[in-house]
Write an enzyme that holds these catalytic residues in place. Structure first.
Site, short mmCIF file in Angstrom:
data_model
loop_
_atom_site.label_atom_id
_atom_site.label_comp_id
_atom_site.label_asym_id
_atom_site.label_seq_id
_atom_site.Cartn_x
_atom_site.Cartn_y
_atom_site.Cartn_z
N ARG A 52 0.93 -1.45 -0.22
CA ARG A 52 0.12 0.49 -0.60
C ARG A 52 0.84 0.91 0.16
O ARG A 52 0.90 2.41 -0.77
CB ARG A 52 -0.91 -0.08 0.76
CG ARG A 52 -1.74 1.27 1.47
CD ARG A 52 -2.88 0.71 2.49
NE ARG A 52 -2.74 0.27 3.10
CZ ARG A 52 -2.74 0.77 4.42
NH1 ARG A 52 -2.36 1.47 4.66
NH2 ARG A 52 -2.47 -0.26 5.66
N TYR A 104 -15.67 15.85 -17.52
CA TYR A 104 -16.18 14.51 -16.45
C TYR A 104 -16.83 14.46 -16.00
O TYR A 104 -16.45 15.33 -14.90
CB TYR A 104 -14.78 13.69 -16.47
CG TYR A 104 -14.38 12.29 -16.07
CD1 TYR A 104 -15.43 11.46 -17.73
CD2 TYR A 104 -14.59 11.80 -14.68
CE1 TYR A 104 -15.86 10.35 -16.73
CE2 TYR A 104 -15.08 10.33 -14.65
CZ TYR A 104 -15.18 9.65 -15.77
OH TYR A 104 -15.68 8.60 -15.09
N ASP A 176 -6.35 18.05 -15.14
CA ASP A 176 -6.85 16.70 -16.45
C ASP A 176 -6.13 16.41 -17.56
O ASP A 176 -6.82 17.28 -18.56
CB ASP A 176 -8.20 16.67 -16.15
CG ASP A 176 -8.48 15.12 -16.26
OD1 ASP A 176 -8.04 14.64 -17.05
OD2 ASP A 176 -9.78 14.52 -15.93
N LYS A 201 -7.16 5.28 -19.54
CA LYS A 201 -7.73 6.06 -21.21
C LYS A 201 -6.47 5.64 -22.23
O LYS A 201 -5.78 4.68 -22.20
CB LYS A 201 -8.09 7.31 -21.40
CG LYS A 201 -9.52 7.69 -19.96
CD LYS A 201 -11.02 7.03 -20.19
CE LYS A 201 -12.10 6.69 -19.14
NZ LYS A 201 -12.02 8.44 -18.57
C1 LIG Z 1 -12.16 8.82 -17.47
C2 LIG Z 1 -12.38 9.60 -17.04
C3 LIG Z 1 -11.50 10.09 -15.28
C4 LIG Z 1 -12.03 9.48 -14.60
O1 LIG Z 1 -11.31 8.31 -14.44
P1 LIG Z 1 -12.13 7.06 -14.04
O2 LIG Z 1 -10.17 5.99 -14.11
O3 LIG Z 1 -12.40 6.58 -15.09
O4 LIG Z 1 -12.12 6.97 -12.62
C5 LIG Z 1 -11.51 11.38 -14.94
N1 LIG Z 1 -10.92 12.42 -15.75
C6 LIG Z 1 -11.15 12.10 -17.07
C7 LIG Z 1 -11.25 12.95 -18.58
C8 LIG Z 1 -11.98 10.86 -17.67
O5 LIG Z 1 -12.06 11.07 -19.10
#
Ligand SMILES: *Cc1c(COP(=O)(O)O)cnc(C)c1O
Length: 384
Positions: A52, A104, A176, A201
């Site tokens: 962890r 998101y 982000d 992603k």
């Molecule tokens: C999918 C996504 C998230 C969240 O990510 P997870 O891995 O699904 O928790 C945050 N920001 C953006 C731009 C995303 O496309």
């Protein structure tokens, strides 16, 4: 000894941070599938005590993502929203954060339903409009959270413009960077303080695992994030770390190929008689095209579009065969989603309307398939 050379992006992507396992020489960094680590004696440690806190495979992917972003520190989380959650732990009740209104849906939900009731204030504003940013900075504003290009309307935020505005009040700028990845955009180089990723992603790139990252150059931020991570436990597992490491090896090739496909799909949609409007940052008429060229080296492969006849939405989603109707993005497979009821179901109707997330809007994440197959698939789904 020759001095260590600063490697180019592609080489770092392929080789990772250490490049190989120092213990065995394994080229594929091993999956250290262990919860705990043996101590040689009292006060002795290999540097790893309990997974962890840290695990060698996680450490390798964290350092690789940090290197690619041009950062000192990276922390790996089990999902993207876990990474965003860790960032929000830097704030306390009474603090105010300005947040991109077009973002998101899960991040929106975190602000409104988890941290809002906990006392962290926020305003969803159009961060693509710097005046909107200036006008909404309050006495207790502590940070600006932006997503660019935004989701799903593909608005482009001038990252350095926001950074300049934040200087006077010492605001933390959080970006982000999921859509463009460090291959196309490095927000820390533009002055941002924190980058977050959904590694699920493009970094992972194969729609096969979930992951999140927080990247920064600031030691105090890294320490707080680490403390939060070890205390709350949403860490990235060794196997998932390895999947992301493997995905990253082809990041540059996938980003180039999916962008090449996306430009062609956007051009095709633009000319199609049943399409009302196309939102793709790489189209010269796109509002954010010039800023994007200034701050990023590519436009990515996310496209949204509106159909003229709303009945075509269901038809397209039913009839696509190569393209999958599924949530998520950034993988080698092309996916189509319906933001209205999927990714943006959580966003209140009046905000969706203001943004243009209407019932005729669809979003594509373009993959690396053969372009003719993608276009023919869209053509027949629209035509039949
Ligand atoms: C999918 C996504 C998230 C969240 O990510 P997870 O891995 O699904 O928790 C945050 N920001 C953006 C731009 C995303 O496309």
């Amino acid at each position: 000894m020759c001095a260590e050379k600063l490697l180019k992006f592609e080489t770092t992507a392929v080789h990772g941070s250490k490049g190989f396992d120092p213990l065995t020489g394994a080229i594929s960094f091993p999956i250290y599938q262990t919860a705990t680590f043996k101590h040689g004696g009292l006060n002795e440690s290999t540097g790893y005590d309990y997974s962890r806190l840290q695990n060698p495979t996680r450490e390798e992917v964290e350092n690789t993502v940090a290197k690619l972003e041009g950062a000192k520190f990276g922390a790996g989380f089990s999902t993207g929203v876990a990474a965003v959650t860790a960032v929000l732990s830097l704030f306390k009740p009474g603090d105010h954060i300005l947040v991109s209104d077009d973002l998101y849906g899960g991040t929106f939900r975190l602000f409104r339903d988890i941290y809002g009731p906990y006392g962290i204030e926020h305003d969803f504003i159009d961060t693509a409009d710097l005046n909107d940013v200036i006008n909404n900075i309050k006495e207790n504003t502590k940070a600006i959270f932006i997503e660019t290009p935004s989701n799903p309307m593909m608005k482009v935020v001038d990252i350095n413009g926001v950074v300049k505005l934040s200087k006077e009040k010492n605001l933390i700028v959080i970006v982000d960077n999921t859509f463009l990845t460090p291959y196309f955009q490095k927000p820390l180089n533009l002055g941002a303080h924190i980058v977050v990723h959904s590694g699920t992603k493009f970094l992972g790139g194969h729609n096969d695992t979930l992951a999140g990252f927080v990247v920064t150059n600031e030691e105090w931020i890294n320490e707080r994030i680490r403390f939060y991570e070890k205390s709350t436990g949403a860490t990235l597992a060794p196997f998932d770390s390895w999947l992301i490491l493997r995905g990253i090896k082809t990041l540059h090739i996938r980003m180039e190929k999916s962008q090449e496909n996306a430009i062609k799909v956007a051009e095709f949609l633009k000319k199609h008689p049943k399409i009302k409007e196309v939102f793709y940052v790489g189209l010269p008429e796109h509002k954010g095209y010039e800023i994007s060229k200034k701050q990023a080296t590519g436009f990515g492969s996310m496209i949204s579009f509106k159909v003229k006849n709303q009945e075509d939405v269901a038809k397209i989603l039913k009839n696509v065969k190569v393209i999958n109707f599924a949530e998520s993005l950034g993988g080698v497979e092309t996916l189509i989603t319906y933001p209205q009821t999927q990714t943006h179901a959580e966003i209140p109707a009046e905000i969706k309307k203001r943004l243009g997330v209407t019932e005729d809007l669809l979003r594509l994440s373009i993959g690396i398939e053969n372009i003719s197959d993608l276009i023919e698939d869209l053509e027949s789904a629209l035509g039949c």
